[in-house]
Design an enzyme around this catalytic site. Structure first.
Site, mmCIF file in Angstrom:
data_model
loop_
_atom_site.group_PDB
_atom_site.id
_atom_site.type_symbol
_atom_site.label_atom_id
_atom_site.label_comp_id
_atom_site.label_asym_id
_atom_site.label_seq_id
_atom_site.Cartn_x
_atom_site.Cartn_y
_atom_site.Cartn_z
ATOM 1 N N HIS A 16 -5.494 -0.930 16.039
ATOM 2 C CA HIS A 16 -4.462 -0.555 15.058
ATOM 3 C C HIS A 16 -3.471 0.457 15.618
ATOM 4 O O HIS A 16 -2.816 1.159 14.853
ATOM 5 C CB HIS A 16 -5.116 -0.014 13.779
ATOM 6 C CG HIS A 16 -5.831 -1.062 12.975
ATOM 7 N ND1 HIS A 16 -6.710 -0.777 11.958
ATOM 8 C CD2 HIS A 16 -5.789 -2.428 13.062
ATOM 9 C CE1 HIS A 16 -7.173 -1.910 11.438
ATOM 10 N NE2 HIS A 16 -6.643 -2.918 12.108
ATOM 11 N N CYS A 42 14.686 -0.589 22.573
ATOM 12 C CA CYS A 42 14.424 -1.159 23.905
ATOM 13 C C CYS A 42 13.035 -1.798 23.990
ATOM 14 O O CYS A 42 12.623 -2.261 25.051
ATOM 15 C CB CYS A 42 14.599 -0.103 24.999
ATOM 16 S SG CYS A 42 13.442 1.272 24.916
ATOM 17 N N ARG A 86 -0.003 13.867 11.153
ATOM 18 C CA ARG A 86 -1.299 13.326 11.624
ATOM 19 C C ARG A 86 -1.449 13.611 13.123
ATOM 20 O O ARG A 86 -2.524 13.943 13.606
ATOM 21 C CB ARG A 86 -1.386 11.809 11.391
ATOM 22 C CG ARG A 86 -1.165 11.319 9.974
ATOM 23 C CD ARG A 86 -2.405 11.490 9.116
ATOM 24 N NE ARG A 86 -2.689 12.877 8.829
ATOM 25 C CZ ARG A 86 -1.980 13.658 7.994
ATOM 26 N NH1 ARG A 86 -0.934 13.185 7.362
ATOM 27 N NH2 ARG A 86 -2.308 14.921 7.797
ATOM 28 N N CYS A 136 9.758 2.381 20.734
ATOM 29 C CA CYS A 136 11.209 2.334 20.504
ATOM 30 C C CYS A 136 11.594 0.905 20.138
ATOM 31 O O CYS A 136 11.402 -0.024 20.927
ATOM 32 C CB CYS A 136 11.990 2.793 21.737
ATOM 33 S SG CYS A 136 13.770 2.582 21.461
ATOM 34 N N LEU A 173 -21.769 5.489 5.636
ATOM 35 C CA LEU A 173 -22.201 6.380 4.572
ATOM 36 C C LEU A 173 -22.633 5.590 3.338
ATOM 37 O O LEU A 173 -23.651 5.883 2.718
ATOM 38 C CB LEU A 173 -21.056 7.337 4.222
ATOM 39 C CG LEU A 173 -21.395 8.636 3.514
ATOM 40 C CD1 LEU A 173 -22.461 9.425 4.235
ATOM 41 C CD2 LEU A 173 -20.121 9.468 3.349
ATOM 42 N N CYS A 181 15.246 8.032 22.044
ATOM 43 C CA CYS A 181 14.224 7.393 22.886
ATOM 44 C C CYS A 181 14.347 7.944 24.298
ATOM 45 O O CYS A 181 15.447 7.941 24.865
ATOM 46 C CB CYS A 181 14.433 5.885 22.881
ATOM 47 S SG CYS A 181 13.430 5.029 24.116
ATOM 48 N N VAL A 216 -6.704 5.553 14.719
ATOM 49 C CA VAL A 216 -5.501 5.846 15.497
ATOM 50 C C VAL A 216 -5.590 7.229 16.125
ATOM 51 O O VAL A 216 -4.682 7.657 16.840
ATOM 52 C CB VAL A 216 -4.243 5.701 14.613
ATOM 53 C CG1 VAL A 216 -4.075 4.242 14.182
ATOM 54 C CG2 VAL A 216 -4.285 6.591 13.366
ATOM 55 N N ASP A 217 -6.697 7.926 15.877
ATOM 56 C CA ASP A 217 -6.895 9.234 16.513
ATOM 57 C C ASP A 217 -7.383 9.027 17.953
ATOM 58 O O ASP A 217 -7.644 7.893 18.384
ATOM 59 C CB ASP A 217 -7.865 10.103 15.689
ATOM 60 C CG ASP A 217 -9.274 9.516 15.611
ATOM 61 O OD1 ASP A 217 -9.848 9.208 16.669
ATOM 62 O OD2 ASP A 217 -9.814 9.372 14.487
#
Ligand code: NAD
Length: 237
Positions: A112, A123, A59, A120, A206, A139, A96-97
């Site tokens: 989101h 940590c 993605r 990580c 839509l 990491c 998330v784009d």
């Protein structure tokens, strides 16, 4: 709409569909040919971390092959013009784009998470990266191996910035939902919150969303066509 200065826009996968990023709904509960349980839950990650990491690597890589569409660009134009007039546009996105950012918008809340952010678990550091991560990756902060997961809010996890989002809805004149099915809470409940606060509400999608009847107005069609028209209406009012 002439008195409208402060707008909250909630966006979902539908606003990025015309850029070539598939929605959840395209294939009835599949996201890019994987079940949501498999790739978008903590249980899915625990069961098969390699699969989940490789899904999000793909993605992330896909981002470099897609471009913002006229809907993303129109929102950026609205943000700029409202700022010039002393107003505010807040984009609350479930996506998330990074297409809102690349479309030119700045005031974006990713509730989101983001494909370009990594987390990580050793940590507890979050950092921006466009790289692919595997169970062999270290990491960059603490050097732990195999502990970096996508900074994505999966089903069953708490969305980010809830208090900030609610404060923006409280202070807005108009709440607009674009390209979201209204199936994923708490985002799906924001229209009811806005109605309870006597805000104007508009949906651009839509198909009618699951909460369509909560909106004062619903405009059905493609975001890339309808959003620029709506933005012009607001700016010319
Ligand atoms: P969803 O897939 O459940 O619904 C998408 C909605 O967009 C549908 O109602 C559909 O009718 C509408 N739509 C499709 N094409 C459209 C277009 N061209 N113009 C306007 N509307 C269009 O997505 P959702 O409501 O965002 O919710 C689910 C979750 O999907 C979110 O948590 C999000 O993180 C995740 N997701 C994100 C992306 C992304 O970042 N681009 C992609 C897929 C899924």
């Amino acid at each position: 709409m002439s008195k409208i200065k402060n707008i909250v826009v909630l966006t979902g996968a539908g606003i990025s569909a015309e850029s070539g990023i598939r929605t959840f709904r395209d294939t009835g509960g599949l996201w890019e040919d994987h079940s949501i349980d498999e790739v978008a839950t903590p249980e899915g990650y625990a069961a098969n971390p390699e699969l989940v990491l490789s899904f999000y690597n793909a993605r992330r890589a896909q981002l470099s092959t897609v471009e913002p569409n006229p809907a993303h660009e129109a929102l950026a134009r609205l943000e700029q013009r409202l700022l010039e007039k002393g107003g505010l546009l807040t984009i609350v996105t479930q996506n998330v784009d990074d297409l809102h950012e690349r479309g030119g918008a700045k005031n974006i809340i990713h509730m989101h998470g983001e494909l370009l952010s990594q987390w990580c678990r050793a940590c507890d550091t979050k950092f921006k990266s466009a790289e692919a991560f595997t169970l062999e990756s270290h990491c960059p902060k603490c050097d732990a191996k195999g502990k970096v997961r996508p900074d994505i809010v999966w089903f069953g996890e708490m969305p980010y910035f809830m208090d900030t989002i609610e404060a923006h809805i409280l202070n807005c004149d108009l709440f607009v939902s674009i390209g979201t099915s209204g199936a994923v809470y708490p985002a799906a409940g924001y229209v009811q919150m806005a109605r309870g606060l006597n805000k104007q509400t508009l949906e651009i999608n839509l198909d009618p969303s699951e909460g369509s009847y909560f909106f004062h107005e619903t405009r059905l069609g493609k975001a890339g066509e309808l959003v620029p028209v709506w933005v012009d209406e607001i700016l010319n009012a």
